[in-house]
Design a protein around this motif. Sequence first.
Motif, PDB file in Angstrom:
ATOM      1  N   SER A 324     -28.922 -11.077  -9.916  1.00 17.50           N
ATOM      2  CA  SER A 324     -27.575 -11.578  -9.639  1.00 17.50           C
ATOM      3  C   SER A 324     -27.200 -11.291  -8.180  1.00 17.50           C
ATOM      4  CB  SER A 324     -26.556 -11.041 -10.645  1.00 17.50           C
ATOM      5  OG  SER A 324     -26.195  -9.753 -10.317  1.00 17.50           O
ATOM      6  N   THR A 325     -27.783 -10.248  -7.593  1.00 25.84           N
ATOM      7  CA  THR A 325     -27.517 -10.002  -6.164  1.00 25.84           C
ATOM      8  C   THR A 325     -28.168 -11.085  -5.299  1.00 25.84           C
ATOM      9  OG1 THR A 325     -27.543  -7.649  -6.689  1.00 25.84           O
ATOM     10  CG2 THR A 325     -27.553  -8.227  -4.375  1.00 25.84           C
ATOM     11  N   PHE A 326     -29.360 -11.548  -5.724  1.00 23.87           N
ATOM     12  CA  PHE A 326     -30.020 -12.622  -4.954  1.00 23.87           C
ATOM     13  C   PHE A 326     -29.135 -13.867  -4.868  1.00 23.87           C
ATOM     14  CE2 PHE A 326     -34.456 -10.983  -6.386  1.00 23.87           C
ATOM     15  CZ  PHE A 326     -34.527 -10.155  -5.285  1.00 23.87           C
ATOM     16  N   GLU A 327     -28.305 -14.087  -5.918  1.00 24.65           N
ATOM     17  CA  GLU A 327     -27.451 -15.281  -5.880  1.00 24.65           C
ATOM     18  C   GLU A 327     -26.399 -15.170  -4.796  1.00 24.65           C
ATOM     19  OE1 GLU A 327     -25.996 -16.373  -9.726  1.00 24.65           O
ATOM     20  OE2 GLU A 327     -28.043 -16.410 -10.521  1.00 24.65           O
ATOM     21  N   LYS A 328     -25.891 -13.933  -4.628  1.00 24.54           N
ATOM     22  CA  LYS A 328     -24.854 -13.731  -3.599  1.00 24.54           C
ATOM     23  C   LYS A 328     -25.467 -13.630  -2.207  1.00 24.54           C
ATOM     24  CE  LYS A 328     -22.684 -10.358  -5.985  1.00 24.54           C
ATOM     25  NZ  LYS A 328     -21.959  -9.119  -6.099  1.00 24.54           N
ATOM     26  N   ILE A 329     -26.563 -12.879  -2.129  1.00 27.12           N
ATOM     27  CA  ILE A 329     -27.173 -12.667  -0.809  1.00 27.12           C
ATOM     28  C   ILE A 329     -28.675 -12.992  -0.887  1.00 27.12           C
ATOM     29  CG2 ILE A 329     -25.657 -11.070   0.419  1.00 27.12           C
ATOM     30  CD1 ILE A 329     -27.079  -8.759  -0.948  1.00 27.12           C
ATOM     31  N   PRO A 330     -28.998 -14.284  -0.830  1.00 24.70           N
ATOM     32  CA  PRO A 330     -30.417 -14.662  -0.957  1.00 24.70           C
ATOM     33  C   PRO A 330     -31.228 -14.261   0.275  1.00 24.70           C
ATOM     34  CG  PRO A 330     -29.056 -16.582  -0.475  1.00 24.70           C
ATOM     35  CD  PRO A 330     -28.113 -15.427  -0.629  1.00 24.70           C
ATOM     36  N   GLU A 332     -34.188 -15.040   3.113  1.00 25.11           N
ATOM     37  CA  GLU A 332     -34.566 -16.254   3.847  1.00 25.11           C
ATOM     38  C   GLU A 332     -36.002 -16.664   3.498  1.00 25.11           C
ATOM     39  OE1 GLU A 332     -33.942 -15.286   7.955  1.00 25.11           O
ATOM     40  OE2 GLU A 332     -31.811 -14.890   7.603  1.00 25.11           O
ATOM     41  N   LYS A 333     -36.335 -17.881   3.841  1.00 25.85           N
ATOM     42  CA  LYS A 333     -37.706 -18.427   3.731  1.00 25.85           C
ATOM     43  C   LYS A 333     -38.312 -18.241   2.338  1.00 25.85           C
ATOM     44  CE  LYS A 333     -38.531 -16.354   7.995  1.00 25.85           C
ATOM     45  NZ  LYS A 333     -39.217 -15.230   8.447  1.00 25.85           N
ATOM     46  N   ALA A 334     -37.505 -18.498   1.303  1.00 26.69           N
ATOM     47  CA  ALA A 334     -38.033 -18.332  -0.060  1.00 26.69           C
ATOM     48  C   ALA A 334     -39.091 -19.406  -0.346  1.00 26.69           C
ATOM     49  CB  ALA A 334     -36.903 -18.422  -1.068  1.00 26.69           C
ATOM     50  N   PHE A 335     -40.112 -19.017  -1.080  1.00 28.29           N
ATOM     51  CA  PHE A 335     -41.178 -19.943  -1.476  1.00 28.29           C
ATOM     52  C   PHE A 335     -40.709 -20.756  -2.669  1.00 28.29           C
ATOM     53  CE2 PHE A 335     -45.159 -20.176  -4.197  1.00 28.29           C
ATOM     54  CZ  PHE A 335     -45.718 -21.237  -3.509  1.00 28.29           C
ATOM     55  N   ARG A 336     -40.038 -20.058  -3.617  1.00 30.45           N
ATOM     56  CA  ARG A 336     -39.391 -20.720  -4.748  1.00 30.45           C
ATOM     57  C   ARG A 336     -38.068 -20.020  -5.027  1.00 30.45           C
ATOM     58  NH1 ARG A 336     -43.095 -21.290  -9.781  1.00 30.45           N
ATOM     59  NH2 ARG A 336     -41.510 -22.798 -10.350  1.00 30.45           N
ATOM     60  N   ARG A 337     -37.241 -20.601  -5.901  1.00 37.15           N
ATOM     61  CA  ARG A 337     -35.978 -19.953  -6.231  1.00 37.15           C
ATOM     62  C   ARG A 337     -36.256 -18.681  -7.039  1.00 37.15           C
ATOM     63  NH1 ARG A 337     -32.561 -23.261  -9.692  1.00 37.15           N
ATOM     64  NH2 ARG A 337     -34.578 -23.992 -10.432  1.00 37.15           N
ATOM     65  N   PRO A 338     -35.520 -17.591  -6.755  1.00 37.85           N
ATOM     66  CA  PRO A 338     -35.753 -16.373  -7.540  1.00 37.85           C
ATOM     67  C   PRO A 338     -35.427 -16.597  -9.011  1.00 37.85           C
ATOM     68  CG  PRO A 338     -34.426 -15.896  -5.610  1.00 37.85           C
ATOM     69  CD  PRO A 338     -34.523 -17.379  -5.709  1.00 37.85           C
ATOM     70  N   HIS A 339     -36.322 -16.134  -9.845  1.00 34.38           N
ATOM     71  CA  HIS A 339     -36.152 -16.249 -11.284  1.00 34.38           C
ATOM     72  C   HIS A 339     -37.035 -15.150 -11.866  1.00 34.38           C
ATOM     73  CE1 HIS A 339     -36.241 -17.940 -15.332  1.00 34.38           C
ATOM     74  NE2 HIS A 339     -37.529 -17.664 -15.314  1.00 34.38           N
ATOM     75  N   ALA A 340     -36.653 -14.596 -13.022  1.00 35.76           N
ATOM     76  CA  ALA A 340     -37.481 -13.496 -13.519  1.00 35.76           C
ATOM     77  C   ALA A 340     -37.596 -13.484 -15.019  1.00 35.76           C
ATOM     78  CB  ALA A 340     -36.909 -12.178 -13.053  1.00 35.76           C
ATOM     79  N   ASP A 341     -38.777 -13.157 -15.477  1.00 30.47           N
ATOM     80  CA  ASP A 341     -38.982 -12.927 -16.900  1.00 30.47           C
ATOM     81  C   ASP A 341     -39.699 -11.604 -17.064  1.00 30.47           C
ATOM     82  OD1 ASP A 341     -38.161 -15.170 -18.647  1.00 30.47           O
ATOM     83  OD2 ASP A 341     -39.320 -16.298 -17.181  1.00 30.47           O
ATOM     84  N   LYS A 457     -28.981 -20.209   1.470  1.00 29.93           N
ATOM     85  CA  LYS A 457     -28.481 -20.850   0.240  1.00 29.93           C
ATOM     86  C   LYS A 457     -28.826 -22.330   0.243  1.00 29.93           C
ATOM     87  CE  LYS A 457     -24.833 -17.716  -1.126  1.00 29.93           C
ATOM     88  NZ  LYS A 457     -23.438 -17.351  -1.146  1.00 29.93           N
ATOM     89  N   GLN A 458     -28.696 -22.942   1.425  1.00 37.53           N
ATOM     90  CA  GLN A 458     -29.034 -24.360   1.577  1.00 37.53           C
ATOM     91  C   GLN A 458     -30.521 -24.582   1.243  1.00 37.53           C
ATOM     92  OE1 GLN A 458     -27.108 -26.898   2.323  1.00 37.53           O
ATOM     93  NE2 GLN A 458     -28.783 -28.386   2.528  1.00 37.53           N
ATOM     94  N   HIS A 459     -31.366 -23.670   1.737  1.00 38.43           N
ATOM     95  CA  HIS A 459     -32.804 -23.756   1.487  1.00 38.43           C
ATOM     96  C   HIS A 459     -33.088 -23.674  -0.021  1.00 38.43           C
ATOM     97  CE1 HIS A 459     -37.077 -23.268   2.075  1.00 38.43           C
ATOM     98  NE2 HIS A 459     -37.072 -22.100   1.476  1.00 38.43           N
ATOM     99  N   LEU A 460     -32.347 -22.780  -0.722  1.00 34.49           N
ATOM    100  CA  LEU A 460     -32.552 -22.644  -2.170  1.00 34.49           C
ATOM    101  C   LEU A 460     -32.125 -23.915  -2.906  1.00 34.49           C
ATOM    102  CD1 LEU A 460     -31.555 -18.943  -2.977  1.00 34.49           C
ATOM    103  CD2 LEU A 460     -33.826 -19.917  -2.645  1.00 34.49           C
TER     104      LEU A 460
END
Length: 515
Positions: A324-330, A332-341, A457-460
């Motif tokens: 949930s912190t990644f949503e507020k403060i992502p 940079e240069k993410a390869f994919r959107r953060p998601h976790a299982d 955020k735009q990149h995500l």
Amino acid sequence: MSMIAAFYGGKSILITGATGFLGKVLIEKLCRTSPDLKVIYILVRPKAGHTLQQRVSQIINTKLFEKVREVCPNLHEKIRAISADLNQNDFAISKEDMQELLSCTNIIFHCAATVRFDDHLRHAVQLNVTATQQLLFMASQMPKLEAFIHISTAFSNCNLKHIDEVIYPCSVEPKKIIDSMEWWDDAIVDEIAPKLMGDWPNTYTYTKALGEMVVQQESGNLNIAIIRPSIVGATWQEPFPGWVDNLNGPNGMIVAAGRGFLRAIRASPLAVADLIPVDTVINLTLAVGWYTAVHRPKSTLIYHCTSGNLNPCNWGKMGCQVLSTFEKIPFEKAFRRPHADFTANTITVHYWNAVSHRAPAMIYDIYLWLTGRKPRMTKLMNRLLRTISMLEYFINRSWEWSTYNTEMLMSELSPEDQRIFNFDVRQLNWLEYIENYVLGVKKYLLKEDMAGIPEAKQHLRRLRNIYYLFNTVFFLIAWRLLIARSQIARNVWFFIVSFCYKFLSYFRASSTLKA
Ligand SMILES: CCCCCCCCCCCCCCCCCCCCCCCC(=O)SCCNC(=O)CCNC(=O)[C@H](O)C(C)(C)COP(=O)(O)OP(=O)(O)OC[C@H]1O[C@@H](n2cnc3c(N)ncnc32)[C@H](O)[C@@H]1OP(=O)(O)O
Ligand SMILES: NC(=O)C1=CN([C@@H]2O[C@H](COP(=O)(O)OP(=O)(O)OC[C@H]3O[C@@H](n4cnc5c(N)ncnc54)[C@H](OP(=O)(O)O)[C@@H]3O)[C@@H](O)[C@H]2O)C=CC1
């Protein structure tokens, strides 16, 4: 007046591992709370291209030391770097330096270690066991020595489930292992290592256990204490929240998850995540140094610096807060959107590794290759999966550490010392701590600017659109191929189309009637 701060005034303190994660926070706190200390000797090994003084300057000119530079303007003069390599005989310290250390040192904090899980047993024994033995020998020749504080790990007995503040013996005497290393060649060491290690998961935890035995056996008349921190994380409060500077432990996982590389992990969400902030560890360490020197306990006391039994938090809760912190403060240069299982099921793990980790890496590498660049993602992903496989042991189990000595020490402190050298982890608010932790990873480890958040955020959002587009195209192609080959798929398709057609006709007819 703080008794602990006053105690370190005028003292000569020797620190090993001062250039490491814990060492830096230790020097910072010591100089900030006891600016009148005499000198801190730090044993630093020379590194190619850097003089000792450059290594010290690199450390004390960082943001971590911002506050202390104000309190202690002559910080440079307080820290005396001594060229030393703990892997060498007599640590390769010059005669003059050795003489000064032996005659002046009042307190020793032994932090140096190899913390790599996969280090060769020979090297891990050398640094975590033999060097500890040598340092104790040096300590025994120091007439002014008041206390020797050895930093171990709460996982030195991770082969047990309930761990008390005592030293548990290993099956083979450390001295025998040290001696054998002299004449065993690497092939023999490799063959014998699994037998020696038994149910310890790696050379790190095993050699830290041997190191504790050496401390116990060689303690002689010295005033010794052992501190066992669990998984050391970013600073909680001091000198500011969220400071962290390496990829060890959860830090690398937070980076990998925030950049979208790590999307699933084999972990028990209910297992206790025994994290402990680095400033808490250092506050306890300084309090233990004071207590050991002043109260001189009759035997070697062991202090667990853990959070699980006083303020437990589990990996599931921690993972959710990280996400949930990644949503507020992502990042940079993410390869994919953060998601976790988090999953405990091995088959699911293999599925996720194939679909969520390896396949996207391969597709990206093909894209790099097609655009004339060097493919690198598969290699990086393999390295990440290897790292995860080493950490998995610690995120699928819970341990219980008793903390009688640590709680006893807390009750011995004056209210002012309890405030200045706070190691009461019950006061820690996990959600706030983890948010600051993720922010700290972004700012101090990845060195990302907060001004870049809108762009991140735009990149995500772009990645999300690519994901939807990719899935739609993939689905359409798969469906088209299926229809071409299967009568059942064709029947299903015609059924869906005719159902939609009838629904639309009915909807149109009823709206015409109403009008
Ligand atoms: C999908 C789920 C996500 C949920 C949301 C977010 C999750 C975040 C929440 C937490 C997730 C759970 C993770 C928990 C992890 C728990 C760890 C528990 C550990 C407890 C142990 C006890 C504590 C201690 O006493 S000691 C301190 C711990 N020690 C370590 O951590 C050292 C571990 N490291 C190693 O042993 C080695 O580095 C190893 C084997 C991992 C890699 O060795 P290798 O030779 O392959 O590489 P290196 O030469 O070391 O480095 C090459 C390269 O990789 C970079 N790197 C190193 N480590 C990491 C890492 N962990 N993550 C990412 N990258 C890493 C390194 O910087 C190098 O980069 P270069 O650019 O090539 O220089
Ligand atoms: N981090 C954690 O999660 C935990 C750590 N601990 C314990 O805390 C202590 C400190 O760990 P941490 O700060 O994280 O470790 P780091 O890896 O950050 O630091 C290790 C330190 O040891 C020094 N060192 C390594 N080899 C030698 C050598 N041959 N000669 C001289 N110095 C050497 C390093 O110097 P250089 O800069 O030259 O490499 C560095 O200063 C260790 O004893 C560890 O077992 C316990 C529990 C958890």
